[in-house]
Design an enzyme around this catalytic site. Structure first.
Site, short mmCIF file in Angstrom:
data_model
loop_
_atom_site.label_atom_id
_atom_site.label_comp_id
_atom_site.label_asym_id
_atom_site.label_seq_id
_atom_site.Cartn_x
_atom_site.Cartn_y
_atom_site.Cartn_z
N SER A 5 2.24 37.26 -34.64
CA SER A 5 2.14 38.70 -34.48
C SER A 5 2.84 39.11 -33.20
CB SER A 5 0.67 39.14 -34.45
OG SER A 5 0.10 38.73 -33.23
N LYS A 6 2.85 40.40 -32.96
CA LYS A 6 3.60 40.95 -31.83
C LYS A 6 3.25 40.30 -30.49
CE LYS A 6 5.98 45.17 -31.59
NZ LYS A 6 6.06 46.26 -32.48
N ARG A 7 2.00 39.93 -30.34
CA ARG A 7 1.64 39.40 -29.02
C ARG A 7 2.27 38.03 -28.74
NH1 ARG A 7 -3.05 36.10 -30.24
NH2 ARG A 7 -3.32 36.57 -32.44
N HIS A 8 2.83 37.39 -29.77
CA HIS A 8 3.50 36.11 -29.55
C HIS A 8 4.97 36.28 -29.17
CE1 HIS A 8 0.24 34.94 -32.47
NE2 HIS A 8 -0.02 34.21 -31.43
N GLY A 9 5.44 37.52 -29.15
CA GLY A 9 6.85 37.76 -28.87
C GLY A 9 7.31 38.85 -29.80
#
Ligand code: GLU
Length: 466
Positions: free
Chosen positions: A238-242
């Site tokens: 998801s977004k928080r991984h990049g």
């Protein structure tokens, strides 16, 4: 040998994300490697979720990655007549039937199933009724009740499904539109697709699709279901991984070939080789080496790989990618010798094109201001004499090649008795406005004599006016 035909069928309900791009890449590489055909199909039957902006974003991302298609783009929304024709074939051959069960009836079925074995499936109420077409009727596939359906997956090996667990699934909704499983199979048949590589979130659909192929008398393609891409904490990416969209990496200064290289390694390996050019990937990609465990997205690794690709890309090619970043920063750089010489001083020290563009500005802009730190540390009144002397020395120097400048500096050090750092740091700040830059001789050579002298004079003026 059969000609390999692969496809990428995105649903246009957002940008092209990392997982989707990897699926596209695997299919594209396999088609290129096998000298086959790669088909692009837009699965836009879900009109509420599909947008033209998303279609455009997908094209843009594929083009940037250099993933080109041989056939298509085909749009499912324009192929409803073909789906109808195939649904009719299934009805005519007794492999499908009309069902008029109401939502209320289906709800009762669901509740009963939940209360008994927990397996929600259609109970076959209309299966043998021989109903004709009526308003609000759906069409269901008449799935076999016994036996097994086997998925011979090139990645996961054989997966056996009990037909008793499969449903008489809907192939045409009451509004006449086809469902995903029907449309995909009809498309893959009519487009001659014989190799389907996709995310393993589709495994549960595959037995239904295999049954449809069989009912339509068509050969079942080779399937390969690729494990999902996970974040570093092993949760779904998801977004928080990049960043999730491929074009976000373009905007952050990544090279398309670095992103391709990284994506392919998120699920495929070739010994312990990490760095691949695009040509090498086309030469080496195969289905056997697709891994069976999930790829873990690591943005630091991607960054390191980008730096490696920047180092390995010839300056003239890098120039094309760098120019837009320079333009964004108000620098009207053009392809050619000057830009290439600028790049040669930066390509070993820039992890992204954005970093490279920032580092290149001083080569183009004479009228820059000095970083506070540079002015404070290196523009002390004590350096004035040295800078003036150095300016004189350089005024007398004709050959501004790195090599000659080195000898000029050697003798300058000898006559002044100063340490190299005492000369180089104020000089660097005078020429670049910063405390950090490419090697000082490289900078001198690229700037050339006139601009060097005028920047030195400007620094002297600046120090005197402090
Ligand atoms: N449109 C589907 C998706 O984006 C792909 C279907 C398939 O590969 O069969 O997930």
């Amino acid at each position: 040998m059969k000609k390999i035909v692969t496809r990428f069928p995105p649903s246009p309900s957002g940008y092209l994300h990392v997982g989707g791009a990897r699926t596209a890449l695997f299919n594209w590489l396999y088609a290129r490697r096998m000298k086959g055909t790669f088909v692009l199909r837009i699965e836009d039957t879900d009109v509420r979720r599909s947008t033209t902006a998303s279609v455009d974003a997908i094209f843009e991302a594929l083009e940037w990655l250099g993933i080109d298609w041989d056939e298509g783009p085909f749009y499912q929304s324009k192929r409803f007549d073909i789906y109808k024709e195939y649904i009719q074939k299934l009805l005519d051959s007794g492999h499908a039937y009309y069902c008029t069960c109401s939502p209320e009836q289906l709800e009762v079925m669901r509740k009963t199933a939940m209360a008994t074995d927990g397996k929600v499936k259609y109970d076959g109420t209309c299966r043998e009724k021989g109903l004709g077409k009526t308003e609000n009727a759906v069409v269901r596939f008449k799935a076999p009740l016994t036996g097994t359906t086997v998925l011979h997956d090139v990645i996961k090996k054989n997966i056996v499904f009990q037909n008793s667990e499969l449903d008489d699934f809907i192939i045409q909704r009451s509004d006449g539109t086809p469902t995903y499983n029907l449309a995909v199979v009809v498309d893959d048949i009519t487009m001659g697709i014989n190799t389907v590589i996709r995310g393993d979130d589709h495994v549960s659909n595959t037995p239904k699709q295999i049954l449809l192929y069989k009912a339509l008398g068509s050969p079942v393609p080779d399937f390969g279901h690729v494990p999902m891409v996970l974040g570093k904490d092993r949760s779904r990416l998801s977004k928080r991984h990049g960043a999730m969209s491929v074009t976000a990496y373009r905007d952050m200064g990544y090279l398309p070939d670095a992103v391709l290289n990284y994506l392919v390694r998120l699920g495929w390996s070739f010994g312990d080789q990490e760095f691949f050019t695009k040509a090498e990937l086309i030469e080496k990609f195969n289905l056997e080496n697709i891994g069976r465990s999930a790829g873990v997205f690591d943005k630091d690794k991607l960054l390191a790989l980008n730096a490696d690709h920047i180092k390995a890309t010839p300056p003239d090619q890098l120039a094309k990618h760098l120019i837009p970043f320079l333009k964004e920063r108000g620098v009207n750089a053009e392809e050619g010798e000057f830009l290439e010489s600028v790049i040669k001083t930066l390509n070993k020290r820039s992890k992204t094109l954005l970093e490279m563009a920032e580092g290149a500005i001083f080569y183009y802009v004479d009228d820059f201001s000095y970083e506070e730190k540079a002015a404070k540390l290196f523009f002390k009144p004590g350096v004035l004499d040295m800078l003036k002397l150095l300016t004189e020395q350089l005024e007398q120097t004709e050959d501004f090649s790195e090599k000659n400048l080195e000898t000029v500096f050697e003798s300058f050090i000898e006559t002044t008795g100063l340490k190299f750092g005492k000369i180089a740091q104020p000089l660097r700040s005078a020429l670049t406005g910063k405390t950090v830059s490419p090697g000082i001789f490289e900078v001198l050579e690229v700037l050339g004599k006139d601009r060097t002298i005028s920047r030195l004079n400007k620094a002297v003026q600046f120090i005197m006016s402090k």
